[in-house]
Structure formats: C-alpha cells, structure tokens
Design an enzyme around this catalytic site. Structure first.
Site, PDB file in Angstrom:
ATOM      1  N   ASN A  11      46.241  37.410  33.879  1.00  0.00           N
ATOM      2  CA  ASN A  11      44.981  37.743  33.463  1.00  0.00           C
ATOM      3  C   ASN A  11      44.421  39.014  32.410  1.00  0.00           C
ATOM      4  OD1 ASN A  11      43.832  35.483  35.057  1.00  0.00           O
ATOM      5  ND2 ASN A  11      44.367  36.838  36.816  1.00  0.00           N
ATOM      6  N   ASN A  72      51.691  47.241  34.303  1.00  0.00           N
ATOM      7  CA  ASN A  72      50.498  46.998  35.174  1.00  0.00           C
ATOM      8  C   ASN A  72      50.494  45.315  35.762  1.00  0.00           C
ATOM      9  OD1 ASN A  72      47.991  46.073  36.022  1.00  0.00           O
ATOM     10  ND2 ASN A  72      46.721  46.804  34.447  1.00  0.00           N
ATOM     11  N   ASP A  85      61.072  44.423  44.562  1.00  0.00           N
ATOM     12  CA  ASP A  85      62.215  44.275  44.655  1.00  0.00           C
ATOM     13  C   ASP A  85      62.864  44.270  43.237  1.00  0.00           C
ATOM     14  OD1 ASP A  85      61.943  43.716  47.290  1.00  0.00           O
ATOM     15  OD2 ASP A  85      62.779  41.806  47.327  1.00  0.00           O
ATOM     16  N   SER A 100      41.429  49.802  36.222  1.00  0.00           N
ATOM     17  CA  SER A 100      40.424  50.355  37.015  1.00  0.00           C
ATOM     18  C   SER A 100      40.909  51.213  38.121  1.00  0.00           C
ATOM     19  CB  SER A 100      39.557  49.033  37.811  1.00  0.00           C
ATOM     20  OG  SER A 100      40.596  48.346  38.433  1.00  0.00           O
ATOM     21  N   ARG A 109      42.409  45.469  47.141  1.00  0.00           N
ATOM     22  CA  ARG A 109      43.387  45.936  46.265  1.00  0.00           C
ATOM     23  C   ARG A 109      43.747  47.269  46.413  1.00  0.00           C
ATOM     24  NH1 ARG A 109      41.503  42.590  41.925  1.00  0.00           N
ATOM     25  NH2 ARG A 109      39.602  41.635  42.315  1.00  0.00           N
TER      26      ARG A 109
HETATM   27  C1  DQA Z   1      44.337  45.807  37.831  1.00  0.00           C
HETATM   28  C2  DQA Z   1      43.592  45.939  39.158  1.00  0.00           C
HETATM   29  C3  DQA Z   1      43.941  44.643  39.974  1.00  0.00           C
HETATM   30  O1  DQA Z   1      43.716  44.826  41.465  1.00  0.00           O
HETATM   31  C4  DQA Z   1      43.533  43.462  39.241  1.00  0.00           C
HETATM   32  O2  DQA Z   1      43.984  42.108  40.121  1.00  0.00           O
HETATM   33  C5  DQA Z   1      43.952  43.219  37.896  1.00  0.00           C
HETATM   34  C6  DQA Z   1      43.839  44.384  37.038  1.00  0.00           C
HETATM   35  C7  DQA Z   1      43.869  47.138  36.831  1.00  0.00           C
HETATM   36  O3  DQA Z   1      44.413  47.262  35.731  1.00  0.00           O
HETATM   37  O4  DQA Z   1      42.517  47.575  37.226  1.00  0.00           O
HETATM   38  O5  DQA Z   1      43.932  42.205  37.615  1.00  0.00           O
HETATM   39  O6  DQA Z   1      45.861  45.736  37.816  1.00  0.00           O
END
Ligand code: DQA
Length: 138
Positions: A11, A72, A85, A100, A109
């Site tokens: 995403n 990330n 792993d 975030s 999270r």
């Molecule tokens: C993220 C935080 C994750 O929890 C989330 O699923 C993301 C982005 C971030 O960059 O803040 O897709 O990794």
C-alpha cells in the site's frame, strides 16, 4: 559510494493518495527524487511491492551487496515471520522505518515482528523517517 536500498511494502505505492491525514500528501516517487538529489554521494535504489514473497526475494537479493537497507514493511511488519527471518539471514544492516508513530495507533500496530532483527527503528516523523535512516547509514 555507499549503496543503499529503500524497500517499501504493501500500500505504500499509494502514498500521497492513501489516508493523507496519516501518511501525508506527497508521493514516494517525488520524495525519493529529492532524497537522491540531496544525498548524491550515495546510490539510493528503490523497490516497492504489495506481495510478501517479492519483498523477501528483494531482501535476500540486496542483503549481501548493499551497504544498508531501509525497510518499511508496512502491514507485514505486524504479521510476517518470513520477512523477519529474511532480515536475520542477510548481512546488510536493516533499519526499520514507519511514516506514522505506530505506538500512537491501534494496538495491532504496536507489535513489530521484525524489530528484533534490525539495527534500529525510526518511526513517526512522516517521510522524514526515511531521511533519518539514510543519514544513519551513510
Ligand atoms: C506503516 C505503519 C503500518 O502499521 C501500516 O500498516 C502501514 C504503514 C507506516 O509507515 O506508518 O502500511 O508502516
């Protein structure tokens, strides 16, 4: 010249469009261009995938030749034993980044399966989290 790769998970191809109140208005491609200009003493490569296995393949491929990986893993941070792993299996140092502050968000999270295998974690500074990781590696 240091060789660094930024690997973004699911995403994150939608940065600038997706949940802008959390992730901001800027596309990653735009931000990456600025990083590459401002840190021209490093070679900064980029890979993004929405597919867990492709991320693992890239970590394995990069993990013996790059001077550092900025990862990330997005949602896979919280679910992927396979990515954890892969990080344990490679030689290059990995810095975990999040745009975030994951600890300010939903409980699901708060747990990162990959943190125990990385050099360090930077989260909560918006896209600047990537720059802070880059500065650490170069
Ligand atoms: C993220 C935080 C994750 O929890 C989330 O699923 C993301 C982005 C971030 O960059 O803040 O897709 O990794």
């Amino acid at each position: 010249m240091k060789k660094i790769i930024i690997i973004n998970g699911p995403n994150l191809n939608l940065l600038g469009v997706r949940e802008t109140s959390i992730y901001g208005n800027e596309s990653f491609e735009n931000y990456l261009g600025k990083l590459q200009t401002n840190y021209s003493s490093a070679k900064i490569d980029y890979f993004q995938s929405n597919i867990e296995g492709e991320l693992i393949d890239k970590i394995q491929e990069a993990g013996f030749t790059y001077d550092g990986i900025i990862l990330n893993a997005a949602a896979y941070t919280h679910t992927s034993v396979g990515i954890a792993d892969a990080i344990a299996a490679i030689k290059s140092p990995v810095i975990e980044v999040h745009i975030s502050n994951i600890y300010k968000r939903e409980k699901i999270r708060h747990n990162s399966l990959i943190s125990k295998n990385v050099e360090g974690i930077i989260c909560g500074f918006g896209l600047k989290s990537y720059e802070l990781a880059l500065k650490t590696l170069i």
